[in-house]
Design a protein around this motif. Sequence first.
Motif, PDB file in Angstrom:
ATOM      1  N   ASN A 237       1.068  -1.065   0.389  1.00 46.69           N
ATOM      2  CA  ASN A 237       0.361   0.283  -0.437  1.00 46.69           C
ATOM      3  C   ASN A 237       0.846   1.370   0.322  1.00 46.69           C
ATOM      4  N   ALA A 238       1.848   1.524   0.514  1.00 45.08           N
ATOM      5  CA  ALA A 238       2.786   2.612   0.985  1.00 45.08           C
ATOM      6  C   ALA A 238       3.590   2.678  -0.002  1.00 45.08           C
ATOM      7  N   ALA A 239       4.500   1.451  -0.950  1.00 44.09           N
ATOM      8  CA  ALA A 239       4.615   1.545  -2.597  1.00 44.09           C
ATOM      9  C   ALA A 239       3.290   1.940  -3.606  1.00 44.09           C
ATOM     10  N   MET A 240       1.997   1.833  -3.478  1.00 40.47           N
ATOM     11  CA  MET A 240       1.156   1.685  -4.276  1.00 40.47           C
ATOM     12  C   MET A 240       0.472   3.609  -4.204  1.00 40.47           C
ATOM     13  N   ALA A 241       0.752   4.006  -2.728  1.00 39.20           N
ATOM     14  CA  ALA A 241       0.921   5.099  -2.606  1.00 39.20           C
ATOM     15  C   ALA A 241       1.516   6.739  -3.214  1.00 39.20           C
ATOM     16  N   ARG A 242       2.560   5.963  -3.322  1.00 39.35           N
ATOM     17  CA  ARG A 242       3.908   6.544  -3.866  1.00 39.35           C
ATOM     18  C   ARG A 242       3.434   6.593  -5.736  1.00 39.35           C
ATOM     19  N   PHE A 243       3.287   6.132  -6.162  1.00 30.50           N
ATOM     20  CA  PHE A 243       2.957   5.673  -7.364  1.00 30.50           C
ATOM     21  C   PHE A 243       1.881   6.623  -7.877  1.00 30.50           C
ATOM     22  N   MET A 244       0.777   6.616  -6.985  1.00 33.77           N
ATOM     23  CA  MET A 244      -0.121   7.490  -7.126  1.00 33.77           C
ATOM     24  C   MET A 244      -0.336   8.945  -6.793  1.00 33.77           C
ATOM     25  N   SER A 245       1.267   8.803  -6.169  1.00 36.50           N
ATOM     26  CA  SER A 245       1.296  10.335  -5.657  1.00 36.50           C
ATOM     27  C   SER A 245       2.205  11.247  -7.316  1.00 36.50           C
ATOM     28  N   THR A 246       2.735  10.655  -8.480  1.00 33.19           N
ATOM     29  CA  THR A 246       3.094  10.732  -9.513  1.00 33.19           C
ATOM     30  C   THR A 246       2.387  11.473 -10.176  1.00 33.19           C
ATOM     31  N   ALA A 247       3.136  12.456 -11.570  1.00 35.42           N
ATOM     32  CA  ALA A 247       2.150  13.780 -12.231  1.00 35.42           C
ATOM     33  C   ALA A 247       1.218  12.720 -12.572  1.00 35.42           C
ATOM     34  N   LEU A 248       0.683  12.583 -13.565  1.00 31.52           N
ATOM     35  CA  LEU A 248      -0.457  12.349 -14.839  1.00 31.52           C
ATOM     36  C   LEU A 248       0.337  12.804 -16.036  1.00 31.52           C
ATOM     37  N   PRO A 249       0.638  11.656 -16.970  1.00 30.38           N
ATOM     38  CA  PRO A 249       1.573  11.961 -18.429  1.00 30.38           C
ATOM     39  C   PRO A 249      -0.458  13.341 -18.937  1.00 30.38           C
ATOM     40  N   ALA A 250       0.873  14.533 -20.062  1.00 25.98           N
ATOM     41  CA  ALA A 250      -0.463  15.176 -20.345  1.00 25.98           C
ATOM     42  C   ALA A 250      -1.232  14.577 -21.553  1.00 25.98           C
ATOM     43  N   ASN A 251      -0.863  13.790 -22.332  1.00 27.50           N
ATOM     44  CA  ASN A 251      -1.636  12.512 -22.957  1.00 27.50           C
ATOM     45  C   ASN A 251      -2.318  11.684 -22.839  1.00 27.50           C
ATOM     46  N   ALA A 252      -2.450  11.395 -21.024  1.00 23.94           N
ATOM     47  CA  ALA A 252      -3.185  10.364 -20.777  1.00 23.94           C
ATOM     48  C   ALA A 252      -4.633   9.704 -21.646  1.00 23.94           C
ATOM     49  N   THR A 253      -4.636   8.833 -22.570  1.00 15.62           N
ATOM     50  CA  THR A 253      -6.265   9.002 -22.618  1.00 15.62           C
ATOM     51  C   THR A 253      -7.188   8.367 -22.389  1.00 15.62           C
ATOM     52  N   TYR A 254      -6.567   7.933 -20.754  1.00 15.11           N
ATOM     53  CA  TYR A 254      -7.751   7.529 -19.777  1.00 15.11           C
ATOM     54  C   TYR A 254      -8.349   7.571 -19.141  1.00 15.11           C
ATOM     55  N   ILE A 255      -7.933   9.753 -19.266  1.00 12.25           N
ATOM     56  CA  ILE A 255      -8.859  10.250 -18.624  1.00 12.25           C
ATOM     57  C   ILE A 255      -9.959  11.675 -20.045  1.00 12.25           C
ATOM     58  N   PRO A 256     -10.838  11.589 -19.253  1.00 10.13           N
ATOM     59  CA  PRO A 256     -10.924  12.977 -20.176  1.00 10.13           C
ATOM     60  C   PRO A 256     -10.710  14.147 -20.297  1.00 10.13           C
ATOM     61  N   ALA A 257      -9.868  14.790 -21.331  1.00 10.97           N
ATOM     62  CA  ALA A 257      -9.715  15.827 -21.672  1.00 10.97           C
ATOM     63  C   ALA A 257      -9.883  17.123 -20.760  1.00 10.97           C
ATOM     64  N   GLU A 258     -11.495  17.450 -20.397  1.00 13.62           N
ATOM     65  CA  GLU A 258     -11.690  18.233 -18.828  1.00 13.62           C
ATOM     66  C   GLU A 258     -12.391  17.637 -18.201  1.00 13.62           C
ATOM     67  N   VAL A 259     -12.797  18.101 -16.568  1.00 11.77           N
ATOM     68  CA  VAL A 259     -13.405  17.058 -16.188  1.00 11.77           C
ATOM     69  C   VAL A 259     -13.618  18.314 -14.802  1.00 11.77           C
ATOM     70  N   PRO A 260     -14.975  18.440 -14.697  1.00 10.61           N
ATOM     71  CA  PRO A 260     -15.303  19.184 -13.810  1.00 10.61           C
ATOM     72  C   PRO A 260     -15.270  18.839 -12.442  1.00 10.61           C
ATOM     73  N   GLN A 261     -14.918  19.582 -11.527  1.00  6.10           N
ATOM     74  CA  GLN A 261     -14.606  19.681 -10.418  1.00  6.10           C
ATOM     75  C   GLN A 261     -15.539  18.964  -9.237  1.00  6.10           C
ATOM     76  N   TYR A 262     -15.586  17.991  -8.790  1.00  2.00           N
ATOM     77  CA  TYR A 262     -16.250  17.373  -7.849  1.00  2.00           C
ATOM     78  C   TYR A 262     -15.497  15.999  -6.403  1.00  2.00           C
ATOM     79  N   ASP A 263     -15.891  16.971  -5.444  1.00  2.00           N
ATOM     80  CA  ASP A 263     -15.192  16.469  -4.534  1.00  2.00           C
ATOM     81  C   ASP A 263     -16.047  14.388  -4.519  1.00  2.00           C
ATOM     82  N   MET A 264     -15.469  13.918  -4.484  1.00  6.28           N
ATOM     83  CA  MET A 264     -15.093  12.649  -4.192  1.00  6.28           C
ATOM     84  C   MET A 264     -15.552  11.570  -3.566  1.00  6.28           C
ATOM     85  N   ILE A 265     -15.045  12.772  -2.231  1.00  2.00           N
ATOM     86  CA  ILE A 265     -14.913  11.340  -1.086  1.00  2.00           C
ATOM     87  C   ILE A 265     -16.589  11.598  -0.048  1.00  2.00           C
TER      88      ILE A 265
END
Length: 357
Positions: A237-265
């Motif tokens: 879980n610690a390793a996963m947390a470190r991985f998840m803290s890295t920056a997303l690539p600018a051209n990532a296709t697995y996220i929308p080009a634009e995402v409205p802000q909302y509180d996921m929690i």
Amino acid sequence: MKTLTRRQFGLGLVAAAGAAALAAPRFALANSASHGFDEGRYININGVEQWITIRGRDARNPVVVFLHGGPGLGMASAAPLFADWESRYTVVQWDQPRSGFTQARNVDRDIGPLTLERFTADALAVVNHVRKTTGAKRVVLFGHSWGSQIGLTLARRHPEVASAYVGTGQAVSGSQGGKLGYELALDAARKRNDTTAVAALEKVGPPPYSTVEEFFVRQQYANPPGLPQSPIEKERNAAMARFMSTALPANATYIPAEVPQYDMIANFIDTQKLLFQESEKFEAAATLGYRYRVPIYFFEGENDINVPMSLAREYLERVEAPRKAFRVIPGAGHNTMGAFHAELLALFDSEVRPHVT
């Protein structure tokens, strides 16, 4: 668009300058013997725009449709965790209603009923879209926790679309699982002399619960941090947390080009309020029976007491299916998808892949 980290996506701190446009995939490879898929897009699923990604390096590989847990937290933004899978499988992520990027697209919109029946109907529509897009006749259904209820139901009712079903954190009885998990959490708290946990659990008592606050007490002490992690799970879980803290690539296709802000929690808590009793009333034996026309595999975390693996084992022992297997992941708790995806991949390769095309 502001540069965000995977951790921020996971916590719902996504931001963009307005509502997301209905997006075509930014990159999609052709369906041929020498190519694979790399796309993300919103698809109209039974009247609601929902986020789906399809990723894999070779279109000839088996297609795996992942049905995430929660409900209320999507997994599409964690696609890089499954990069190793993509040379062996075409992996499909679907952010379900009120989860992830699908919720971001539909904040404050009426998206219809929130029931297992509705989610199963949407899952079937997603699978049919994926079959059409990839050319696959059938797909491997892969469910985790809440998603395992959806996947098992879909496999039982629509074997024509599934080459196999795989469950992890497999739910088979909401009533028995809730009570057994509570008892295991209370027993563990007493053994470690955790007076705070014992007092909280004894105060709310065993399920069924009438409020989500009572349900969350049970969940807190049946999962980390309320339930101490095994050394390997803590490290993972610690390793996963470190991985998840890295920056997303600018051209990532697995996220929308634009995402409205909302509180996921906040959204997760609200979704739990709406669906925890729906999940608790799931009874596989009563509603689905024991006869399946597709192979059934349960890959369970050794230390999972949120959804106790003993009940899944007992259910699978009674199942009649073309092929079945029960395997235990040492050191794993309920979070098999995040921390033990490598072990799950190995089990897919040894148990599932030889028998699907």
